[in-house]
Design a protein around this motif. Structure first.
Motif, PDB file in Angstrom:
ATOM      1  N   SER A 127      44.490  81.903  41.427  1.00  0.00           N
ATOM      2  CA  SER A 127      44.353  83.345  41.636  1.00  0.00           C
ATOM      3  C   SER A 127      43.708  83.997  40.421  1.00  0.00           C
ATOM      4  O   SER A 127      43.717  83.442  39.316  1.00  0.00           O
ATOM      5  CB  SER A 127      45.717  83.992  41.898  1.00  0.00           C
ATOM      6  N   VAL A 178      50.192  84.366  49.570  1.00  0.00           N
ATOM      7  CA  VAL A 178      50.238  82.931  49.263  1.00  0.00           C
ATOM      8  C   VAL A 178      50.117  82.104  50.538  1.00  0.00           C
ATOM      9  O   VAL A 178      49.399  81.094  50.581  1.00  0.00           O
ATOM     10  CB  VAL A 178      51.533  82.594  48.503  1.00  0.00           C
ATOM     11  N   ASP A 179      50.800  82.536  51.598  1.00  0.00           N
ATOM     12  CA  ASP A 179      50.728  81.808  52.870  1.00  0.00           C
ATOM     13  C   ASP A 179      49.292  81.776  53.395  1.00  0.00           C
ATOM     14  O   ASP A 179      48.812  80.740  53.875  1.00  0.00           O
ATOM     15  CB  ASP A 179      51.650  82.462  53.901  1.00  0.00           C
ATOM     16  N   SER A 181      41.869  80.884  47.362  1.00  0.00           N
ATOM     17  CA  SER A 181      42.502  81.486  46.201  1.00  0.00           C
ATOM     18  C   SER A 181      42.558  82.998  46.375  1.00  0.00           C
ATOM     19  O   SER A 181      41.859  83.578  47.209  1.00  0.00           O
ATOM     20  CB  SER A 181      41.747  81.115  44.919  1.00  0.00           C
ATOM     21  N   ALA A 235      53.418  89.262  48.178  1.00  0.00           N
ATOM     22  CA  ALA A 235      52.971  88.048  47.502  1.00  0.00           C
ATOM     23  C   ALA A 235      53.140  86.832  48.396  1.00  0.00           C
ATOM     24  O   ALA A 235      52.248  85.965  48.455  1.00  0.00           O
ATOM     25  CB  ALA A 235      53.749  87.866  46.198  1.00  0.00           C
ATOM     26  N   GLN A 236      54.252  86.764  49.114  1.00  0.00           N
ATOM     27  CA  GLN A 236      54.492  85.618  49.985  1.00  0.00           C
ATOM     28  C   GLN A 236      53.471  85.568  51.109  1.00  0.00           C
ATOM     29  O   GLN A 236      52.943  84.493  51.446  1.00  0.00           O
ATOM     30  CB  GLN A 236      55.902  85.670  50.562  1.00  0.00           C
ATOM     31  N   GLU A 254      47.171  79.417  51.217  1.00  0.00           N
ATOM     32  CA  GLU A 254      47.469  78.012  51.473  1.00  0.00           C
ATOM     33  C   GLU A 254      46.936  77.573  52.834  1.00  0.00           C
ATOM     34  O   GLU A 254      46.449  76.450  52.989  1.00  0.00           O
ATOM     35  CB  GLU A 254      48.980  77.782  51.383  1.00  0.00           C
ATOM     36  N   ILE A 256      53.431  85.326  42.894  1.00  0.00           N
ATOM     37  CA  ILE A 256      52.179  84.704  43.332  1.00  0.00           C
ATOM     38  C   ILE A 256      52.094  83.280  42.783  1.00  0.00           C
ATOM     39  O   ILE A 256      52.332  83.035  41.603  1.00  0.00           O
ATOM     40  CB  ILE A 256      50.965  85.537  42.876  1.00  0.00           C
ATOM     41  N   ARG A 257      51.762  82.357  43.674  1.00  0.00           N
ATOM     42  CA  ARG A 257      51.578  80.960  43.282  1.00  0.00           C
ATOM     43  C   ARG A 257      50.171  80.524  43.671  1.00  0.00           C
ATOM     44  O   ARG A 257      49.544  81.100  44.539  1.00  0.00           O
ATOM     45  CB  ARG A 257      52.598  80.063  44.002  1.00  0.00           C
ATOM     46  N   GLY A 258      49.727  79.456  43.036  1.00  0.00           N
ATOM     47  CA  GLY A 258      48.428  78.890  43.380  1.00  0.00           C
ATOM     48  C   GLY A 258      47.296  79.563  42.633  1.00  0.00           C
ATOM     49  O   GLY A 258      47.499  80.476  41.827  1.00  0.00           O
TER      50      GLY A 258
END
Length: 309
Positions: free
Chosen positions: A162, A128-129, A137, A124-125, A132, A158-160
């Motif tokens: 999606s 996300v990287d 997305s 997930a990281q 970003e 997960i952020r942002g």
């Protein structure tokens, strides 16, 4: 016992896959008096000279031989019409997500890998990287082999912007083909050969998420470093005496060397492995082979024979 009856007339060609079908294919050839040609996919765990052609991949670690075809990718062919239909259904549903769309194709546990919650959070990281960095997305889908706890950890990390899809059996609206059709980039987990094959077939950038495989066994499979030990190992594999652990690192090296995966590497041309395979089978079917040809060939083609030093 579980198959349909196998009766004459015997076929000119049998195409089979993996070790459980190998004895059946060999039995058919014997019944045909040696007329039937045998094409075997992946590995056989049987003496390789019993087959007219073996089509394999680097992770199965088969030795070089005249009847062994080493491909780069699995023989997965994308159905473009199916992808386009899926794209038409899903494009409006994803329209509000900023582009580029980065598809994250998630595998799971296998004989070589274990996708646990900690690993899922690392995936997930990375995703996300990438999102970003590109101001895009994520389009995330799990698969049949994704454990529930790993999927849960993935969703939480997960952020942002999606879209997230949890795999369901027999779901006619599974977005996977739409992701293949619509995504601008891909991140695929290293536990599968099919996921990177299908992502690479799109011709768009593909990144590999790799992590530490399961512990390797001890013995020759782990410590065969000398030339003699490697030759013995190849011989054991050739004769079907051992089934080595799959070497996904070798598979991944082939993808990197061809420029098929990597965040910053130039895109390489996807090899026409299907075309090569079909051409070899056509050539095989045009060549008359006597019933004893395989036995005669075996003495010279074995990696342990005196002829192949």
């Amino acid at each position: 016992e579980r198959s349909d009856p196998l009766t004459p007339p015997w076929p000119d060609l049998v195409i089979a896959a993996s070790r459980r079908s190998a004895p059946v294919a060999r039995w058919i050839k014997a019944q045909s008096g040696g007329h039937t040609r045998l094409v075997h996919l992946l590995h056989a765990q049987a003496p390789l000279h019993h087959f007219d052609l073996i089509v394999t991949l680097p992770q199965f670690r088969l030795p070089d031989a005249p009847n062994v075809l080493h491909n780069t990718l699995p023989l997965n062919v994308l159905d473009q019409a199916r992808l386009e239909r899926a794209a038409q259904r899903w494009r409006p549903r994803l329209a509000d997500l900023p582009r580029p769309w980065i598809a994250v194709l998630v595998g799971g546990d296998s004989s070589s890998y274990r996708l646990d919650p900690a690993t899922a959070r690392k995936l997930a990281q990375q995703a996300v990287d990438v999102a970003e960095r590109h101001s895009g997305s994520l389009l995330v889908t799990t698969s049949k082999r994704t454990r529930a706890d790993a999927a849960q950890a993935l969703w939480q990390a997960i952020r942002g912007p999606s879209y997230r899809y949890a795999w369901q059996a027999d779901d006619a609206d599974n977005p996977y083909p739409a992701f293949l059709a619509l995504a601008d980039r891909f991140i695929v987990t290293a536990d599968s050969a099919s996921l990177p094959a299908e992502a690479c077939a799109t011709g768009r950038p593909v990144e590999l998420f790799d992590w530490q495989p399961r512990a390797q066994p001890t013995g020759w499979a782990r410590g065969a470093q000398t030339a003699l030990a490697q030759r013995i190992g190849r011989g054991l594999i050739y004769w079907g005496a051992v089934k080595p652990r799959r070497d996904f690192a070798a598979f991944h090296r082939g993808l990197v060397e061809r420029g098929l995966v990597g965040s910053d590497s130039p895109r390489g041309r996807v090899p026409d492995d299907m075309g090569r395979t079909v051409a070899r089978i056509r050539a095989l079917m045009q060549t008359a082979v006597s019933p004893s040809a395989g036995d005669r060939r075996s003495r010279n083609d074995s990696p342990c024979s005196n002829h192949s030093s």
